[in-house]
Design a protein around this motif. Sequence first.
Motif, PDB file in Angstrom:
ATOM      1  N   ASP A  41       0.970  -1.162   0.108  1.00 31.92           N
ATOM      2  CA  ASP A  41       0.050  -0.002   0.067  1.00 31.92           C
ATOM      3  C   ASP A  41       1.023   1.310  -0.464  1.00 31.92           C
ATOM      4  O   ASP A  41       0.143   2.241  -0.758  1.00 31.92           O
TER       5      ASP A  41
ATOM      6  N   ILE B  27       0.795   3.357  -2.699  1.00 32.76           N
ATOM      7  CA  ILE B  27       1.200   5.623  -2.257  1.00 32.76           C
ATOM      8  C   ILE B  27       1.972   6.414  -2.687  1.00 32.76           C
ATOM      9  O   ILE B  27       1.462   7.643  -2.915  1.00 32.76           O
TER      10      ILE B  27
ATOM     11  N   GLU C 181      -4.420  13.420  -2.944  1.00 28.67           N
ATOM     12  CA  GLU C 181      -4.315  13.362  -1.084  1.00 28.67           C
ATOM     13  C   GLU C 181      -5.703  12.591  -1.145  1.00 28.67           C
ATOM     14  O   GLU C 181      -6.076  11.899   0.302  1.00 28.67           O
TER      15      GLU C 181
ATOM     16  N   MET D 287      -6.043   9.172  -2.770  1.00 30.55           N
ATOM     17  CA  MET D 287      -5.941   8.547  -1.962  1.00 30.55           C
ATOM     18  C   MET D 287      -6.436   7.866  -0.590  1.00 30.55           C
ATOM     19  O   MET D 287      -6.041   6.824   0.032  1.00 30.55           O
TER      20      MET D 287
ATOM     21  N   PHE E 208      -7.474   3.636   0.677  1.00 34.02           N
ATOM     22  CA  PHE E 208      -7.267   3.586   1.186  1.00 34.02           C
ATOM     23  C   PHE E 208      -7.569   3.606   2.831  1.00 34.02           C
ATOM     24  O   PHE E 208      -7.163   2.764   3.723  1.00 34.02           O
TER      25      PHE E 208
ATOM     26  N   ILE F  27      -1.793  10.536   4.187  1.00 33.42           N
ATOM     27  CA  ILE F  27      -0.608  10.180   2.585  1.00 33.42           C
ATOM     28  C   ILE F  27       0.212  10.914   2.663  1.00 33.42           C
ATOM     29  O   ILE F  27       1.284  10.958   1.914  1.00 33.42           O
TER      30      ILE F  27
ATOM     31  N   ARG G 174       3.836  10.254   1.706  1.00 32.76           N
ATOM     32  CA  ARG G 174       4.964  10.913   0.279  1.00 32.76           C
ATOM     33  C   ARG G 174       6.112  11.219   0.747  1.00 32.76           C
ATOM     34  O   ARG G 174       6.825  11.628  -0.125  1.00 32.76           O
TER      35      ARG G 174
ATOM     36  N   SER H 148       1.043  16.312  -6.313  1.00 30.21           N
ATOM     37  CA  SER H 148       0.029  15.487  -6.734  1.00 30.21           C
ATOM     38  C   SER H 148      -0.334  16.401  -7.639  1.00 30.21           C
ATOM     39  O   SER H 148      -0.485  17.473  -8.332  1.00 30.21           O
TER      40      SER H 148
END
Length: 204
Positions: free
Chosen positions: A7, A11, A18, A21, A25, A32, A36, A82
């Motif tokens: 996972d 990610i 975010e 995501m 999850f 998140i 990251r 992102s």
Amino acid sequence: MKLNEADVIAILLDRRPEADMAKQFGVAKNTINRIRTGARWAHVAPDIQRWHRYVRASSPADVVAQRSTLDPVTGCRNWDGSLQSEGYGNFSFDGQFYLAHRVAYEAAKGPIPDGLLLRHSCDNRRCCNHEHLTPGSDQDNKDDCVSRRRHYFGEQHHWAKLTESQVQEIRASKSRNKDLAAEFGVDPSAVSHIKRNRNWRATP
């Protein structure tokens, strides 16, 4: 939801916002972000570059400067954060939403004229190099798409029912549109558009 190493890697590699995501999850957006940027799970897949953190950013332009990286080969300044669904970098600052390439352009060259958008001369939507950005109309952008063949043409289009050779045959035929439509299994209007060069314009 408890995360596992697979996972975490997903990610790190996925550049969706975010919020998307976090929903996928079943965790908080902050989780998140911390994964990251390397604040959590830093021991997992250390060869995958963590996202740049920005601290004490004074403006949206400062965020872009801290979260983009220059590619010495292409000259593109690639956004490391992102991406929205269309592939452009995005972020929030002081509660407002921004597109990274627009912020970079306006910081260097001033406001984008009303009614215009920004065209990437490099065809790289992650790029925030203001030298690669030029204001233009929506039609200009569509013309760029066609001239640089960034969209699917002819047989490659997922809605295409004909092949290029069939289109050429239709254009050369003297038969009625109705008869050609029945022969090739399309609507008579499609035959008419092909003969008038309104469709399949890329096919000679």
